[in-house]
Design a protein around this motif. Structure first.
Motif, PDB file in Angstrom:
ATOM      1  N   PRO A 127      60.277  11.885 -19.505  1.00  0.00           N
ATOM      2  CA  PRO A 127      59.105  12.765 -19.596  1.00  0.00           C
ATOM      3  C   PRO A 127      59.470  14.076 -20.278  1.00  0.00           C
ATOM      4  O   PRO A 127      60.627  14.505 -20.260  1.00  0.00           O
ATOM      5  N   PHE A 128      58.479  14.717 -20.871  1.00  0.00           N
ATOM      6  CA  PHE A 128      58.732  15.968 -21.579  1.00  0.00           C
ATOM      7  C   PHE A 128      57.524  16.889 -21.400  1.00  0.00           C
ATOM      8  O   PHE A 128      56.420  16.452 -21.074  1.00  0.00           O
ATOM      9  N   ALA A 129      57.773  18.167 -21.620  1.00  0.00           N
ATOM     10  CA  ALA A 129      56.694  19.159 -21.525  1.00  0.00           C
ATOM     11  C   ALA A 129      56.254  19.566 -22.920  1.00  0.00           C
ATOM     12  O   ALA A 129      57.017  19.474 -23.882  1.00  0.00           O
ATOM     13  N   VAL A 130      55.017  20.020 -23.016  1.00  0.00           N
ATOM     14  CA  VAL A 130      54.496  20.638 -24.236  1.00  0.00           C
ATOM     15  C   VAL A 130      53.916  21.991 -23.830  1.00  0.00           C
ATOM     16  O   VAL A 130      53.127  22.070 -22.881  1.00  0.00           O
ATOM     17  N   HIS A 151      54.681  17.465 -10.427  1.00  0.00           N
ATOM     18  CA  HIS A 151      54.995  16.225 -11.146  1.00  0.00           C
ATOM     19  C   HIS A 151      56.128  15.459 -10.457  1.00  0.00           C
ATOM     20  O   HIS A 151      56.158  14.229 -10.487  1.00  0.00           O
ATOM     21  N   ALA A 152      57.046  16.185  -9.837  1.00  0.00           N
ATOM     22  CA  ALA A 152      58.150  15.528  -9.126  1.00  0.00           C
ATOM     23  C   ALA A 152      57.632  14.634  -8.002  1.00  0.00           C
ATOM     24  O   ALA A 152      58.264  13.636  -7.632  1.00  0.00           O
ATOM     25  N   ASP A 153      56.460  14.970  -7.465  1.00  0.00           N
ATOM     26  CA  ASP A 153      55.880  14.172  -6.375  1.00  0.00           C
ATOM     27  C   ASP A 153      55.049  13.005  -6.880  1.00  0.00           C
ATOM     28  O   ASP A 153      55.097  11.917  -6.301  1.00  0.00           O
ATOM     29  N   ILE A 154      54.275  13.223  -7.963  1.00  0.00           N
ATOM     30  CA  ILE A 154      53.321  12.181  -8.355  1.00  0.00           C
ATOM     31  C   ILE A 154      53.655  11.477  -9.667  1.00  0.00           C
ATOM     32  O   ILE A 154      53.145  10.389  -9.932  1.00  0.00           O
ATOM     33  N   GLY A 155      54.511  12.073 -10.504  1.00  0.00           N
ATOM     34  CA  GLY A 155      54.875  11.438 -11.770  1.00  0.00           C
ATOM     35  C   GLY A 155      53.700  11.354 -12.726  1.00  0.00           C
ATOM     36  O   GLY A 155      52.771  12.160 -12.682  1.00  0.00           O
ATOM     37  N   GLY A 207      46.899  24.929 -22.511  1.00  0.00           N
ATOM     38  CA  GLY A 207      48.101  24.543 -23.239  1.00  0.00           C
ATOM     39  C   GLY A 207      49.399  24.301 -22.498  1.00  0.00           C
ATOM     40  O   GLY A 207      50.444  24.809 -22.917  1.00  0.00           O
ATOM     41  N   ARG A 208      49.368  23.508 -21.431  1.00  0.00           N
ATOM     42  CA  ARG A 208      50.579  23.057 -20.745  1.00  0.00           C
ATOM     43  C   ARG A 208      50.422  21.581 -20.402  1.00  0.00           C
ATOM     44  O   ARG A 208      49.416  21.181 -19.804  1.00  0.00           O
ATOM     45  N   TYR A 209      51.425  20.786 -20.765  1.00  0.00           N
ATOM     46  CA  TYR A 209      51.370  19.351 -20.526  1.00  0.00           C
ATOM     47  C   TYR A 209      52.733  18.863 -20.049  1.00  0.00           C
ATOM     48  O   TYR A 209      53.764  19.369 -20.489  1.00  0.00           O
ATOM     49  N   ILE A 210      52.723  17.877 -19.170  1.00  0.00           N
ATOM     50  CA  ILE A 210      53.921  17.084 -18.882  1.00  0.00           C
ATOM     51  C   ILE A 210      53.539  15.641 -19.163  1.00  0.00           C
ATOM     52  O   ILE A 210      52.593  15.106 -18.561  1.00  0.00           O
ATOM     53  N   LEU A 211      54.238  15.023 -20.112  1.00  0.00           N
ATOM     54  CA  LEU A 211      53.817  13.722 -20.618  1.00  0.00           C
ATOM     55  C   LEU A 211      54.922  12.687 -20.494  1.00  0.00           C
ATOM     56  O   LEU A 211      56.111  13.008 -20.602  1.00  0.00           O
ATOM     57  N   SER A 212      54.505  11.452 -20.297  1.00  0.00           N
ATOM     58  CA  SER A 212      55.455  10.344 -20.231  1.00  0.00           C
ATOM     59  C   SER A 212      55.783   9.880 -21.653  1.00  0.00           C
ATOM     60  O   SER A 212      55.011  10.112 -22.585  1.00  0.00           O
ATOM     61  N   PRO A 213      56.922   9.206 -21.824  1.00  0.00           N
ATOM     62  CA  PRO A 213      57.272   8.711 -23.163  1.00  0.00           C
ATOM     63  C   PRO A 213      56.245   7.717 -23.706  1.00  0.00           C
ATOM     64  O   PRO A 213      56.156   7.521 -24.915  1.00  0.00           O
ATOM     65  N   ASP A 214      55.449   7.102 -22.824  1.00  0.00           N
ATOM     66  CA  ASP A 214      54.416   6.162 -23.287  1.00  0.00           C
ATOM     67  C   ASP A 214      53.394   6.854 -24.182  1.00  0.00           C
ATOM     68  O   ASP A 214      52.824   6.240 -25.079  1.00  0.00           O
ATOM     69  N   VAL A 215      53.148   8.143 -23.923  1.00  0.00           N
ATOM     70  CA  VAL A 215      52.197   8.885 -24.755  1.00  0.00           C
ATOM     71  C   VAL A 215      52.679   8.911 -26.205  1.00  0.00           C
ATOM     72  O   VAL A 215      51.883   8.809 -27.144  1.00  0.00           O
ATOM     73  N   TYR A 247      46.757  13.207 -14.542  1.00  0.00           N
ATOM     74  CA  TYR A 247      46.320  14.151 -13.518  1.00  0.00           C
ATOM     75  C   TYR A 247      46.074  15.525 -14.146  1.00  0.00           C
ATOM     76  O   TYR A 247      46.749  15.932 -15.092  1.00  0.00           O
ATOM     77  N   GLY A 248      45.116  16.230 -13.592  1.00  0.00           N
ATOM     78  CA  GLY A 248      44.924  17.632 -13.926  1.00  0.00           C
ATOM     79  C   GLY A 248      45.520  18.478 -12.818  1.00  0.00           C
ATOM     80  O   GLY A 248      45.471  18.098 -11.642  1.00  0.00           O
ATOM     81  N   TYR A 249      46.109  19.604 -13.185  1.00  0.00           N
ATOM     82  CA  TYR A 249      46.712  20.493 -12.190  1.00  0.00           C
ATOM     83  C   TYR A 249      46.064  21.868 -12.265  1.00  0.00           C
ATOM     84  O   TYR A 249      46.118  22.535 -13.302  1.00  0.00           O
ATOM     85  N   ARG A 250      45.411  22.266 -11.174  1.00  0.00           N
ATOM     86  CA  ARG A 250      44.815  23.603 -11.097  1.00  0.00           C
ATOM     87  C   ARG A 250      45.927  24.603 -10.787  1.00  0.00           C
ATOM     88  O   ARG A 250      46.347  24.745  -9.635  1.00  0.00           O
ATOM     89  N   PHE A 251      46.402  25.276 -11.812  1.00  0.00           N
ATOM     90  CA  PHE A 251      47.510  26.212 -11.607  1.00  0.00           C
ATOM     91  C   PHE A 251      47.001  27.506 -10.986  1.00  0.00           C
ATOM     92  O   PHE A 251      45.823  27.867 -11.119  1.00  0.00           O
TER      93      PHE A 251
END
Length: 297
Positions: A127-130, A151-155, A207-215, A247-251
């Motif tokens: 996984p990687f961040a943007v 993300h560590a909890d839900i992936g 403008g914050r993302y954590i994405l799996s390599p599948d993307v 998932y969306g994350y309300r920061f």
């Protein structure tokens, strides 16, 4: 075992035309918010989240970005001789070790999805961040750090999200919510800039993302989307339909759109008032300005 997020992509190839003429010779990401360039805020946020490898997707005319993160022996030597230790310490945060930053060229402006795709060979199967440096977020716990912990909890795939007024939804990518779990929502769809009154929610992607390599695999197959560009949201939508793990994350924090002049000015005021060394003088000045303005009315 879920893999940790240790790599981040910074798409910085844009021309910054909304800030001309300043951006004729200066990359937008080097423009300063109080006394730090926009890119420094993004890098600091990434470091706080545990990012170790930084991938810049650049274009022509962005060499000032590379210079900014390089060591400056002459300046450091001068400061050392003058005993300016505080300034030396401050400079350290701008220095990046050899090999920590990789620079990739985006030769054609084909969209955010294409910019992310340009970094594909540096990511591997993890996984990687943007991070979009235009979105500056003031938060007690940096936004990406909040997301990495969730993300560590839900992936899966995670996008930062915030509530926007109904009359602003047409300016954002909007989440179609499947289940609202509080700070995290599961997503059944994403609508890019929906027409007024047709948004599925008022939860907007920023403008914050954590994405799996599948993307990245989906980006490989996408030809073009809205505006003839390769849209990152299209690739994320593919993940919703194929894996149902978006998932969306309300920061917690306040986001400033520093891609616009008004947003940049708002951020300057907010960050200036947050500084102990500037607050009193700046606050007095703003109060005086408001008094003059009110008197004129």
């Amino acid at each position: 075992m879920k893999k940790r997020v240790t790599k981040a992509i910074f798409p910085v190839a844009g021309l910054g035309t909304r800030f001309l003429p300043a951006t004729k010779s200066i990359p937008k990401e080097i423009m300063t918010l109080v006394d730090r360039p926009l890119i420094q805020y993004a890098i600091d946020e990434a470091r706080a989240a545990g990012i170790k490898e930084f991938i810049f997707v650049t274009s022509r005319g962005k060499s000032a970005l590379e210079d900014y993160f390089d060591h400056c022996p002459e300046l450091e030597s001068t400061l050392r001789k003058k005993g300016k230790t505080e300034m030396l310490e401050m400079l350290k945060s701008t220095n990046m070790d050899s090999g920590a930053i990789a620079y990739m060229r985006q030769h054609k402006a084909l969209g955010l999805g294409h910019a992310v795709w340009c970094a594909r060979r540096l990511l591997g199967n993890e996984p990687f961040a943007v991070i979009l440096p235009d979105d500056v977020i003031a938060a007690e716990t940096p936004c990406l750090q909040q997301m990495v912990e969730a993300h560590a909890d839900i992936g899966g795939n995670m996008v930062a999200a915030m509530e926007v007024p109904d009359n602003k939804t047409s300016s954002y990518g909007i989440l179609d919510i499947k289940e609202d779990m509080g700070s995290v929502v599961s997503v059944k769809g994403m609508v890019e800039k929906p027409d007024q009154g047709k948004a599925p929610s008022n939860l907007a992607v920023i403008g914050r993302y954590i994405l799996s390599p599948d993307v990245m695999g989906h980006l490989n197959k996408i030809k073009s989307g809205a505006g003839g560009e390769i849209q990152l949201t299209d690739a994320i939508a593919q993940e919703i339909s194929s894996a149902d793990n978006v998932y969306g994350y309300r920061f917690k924090g306040q986001r400033f759109d520093c891609g616009s002049k008004a947003g940049f000015l708002q951020a300057t005021v907010a960050f200036g008032l947050a500084r102990d060394d500037l607050r009193d003088e700046f606050q007095d000045y703003l109060a005086d300005m408001m008094s003059v303005r009110n008197a004129a009315q």
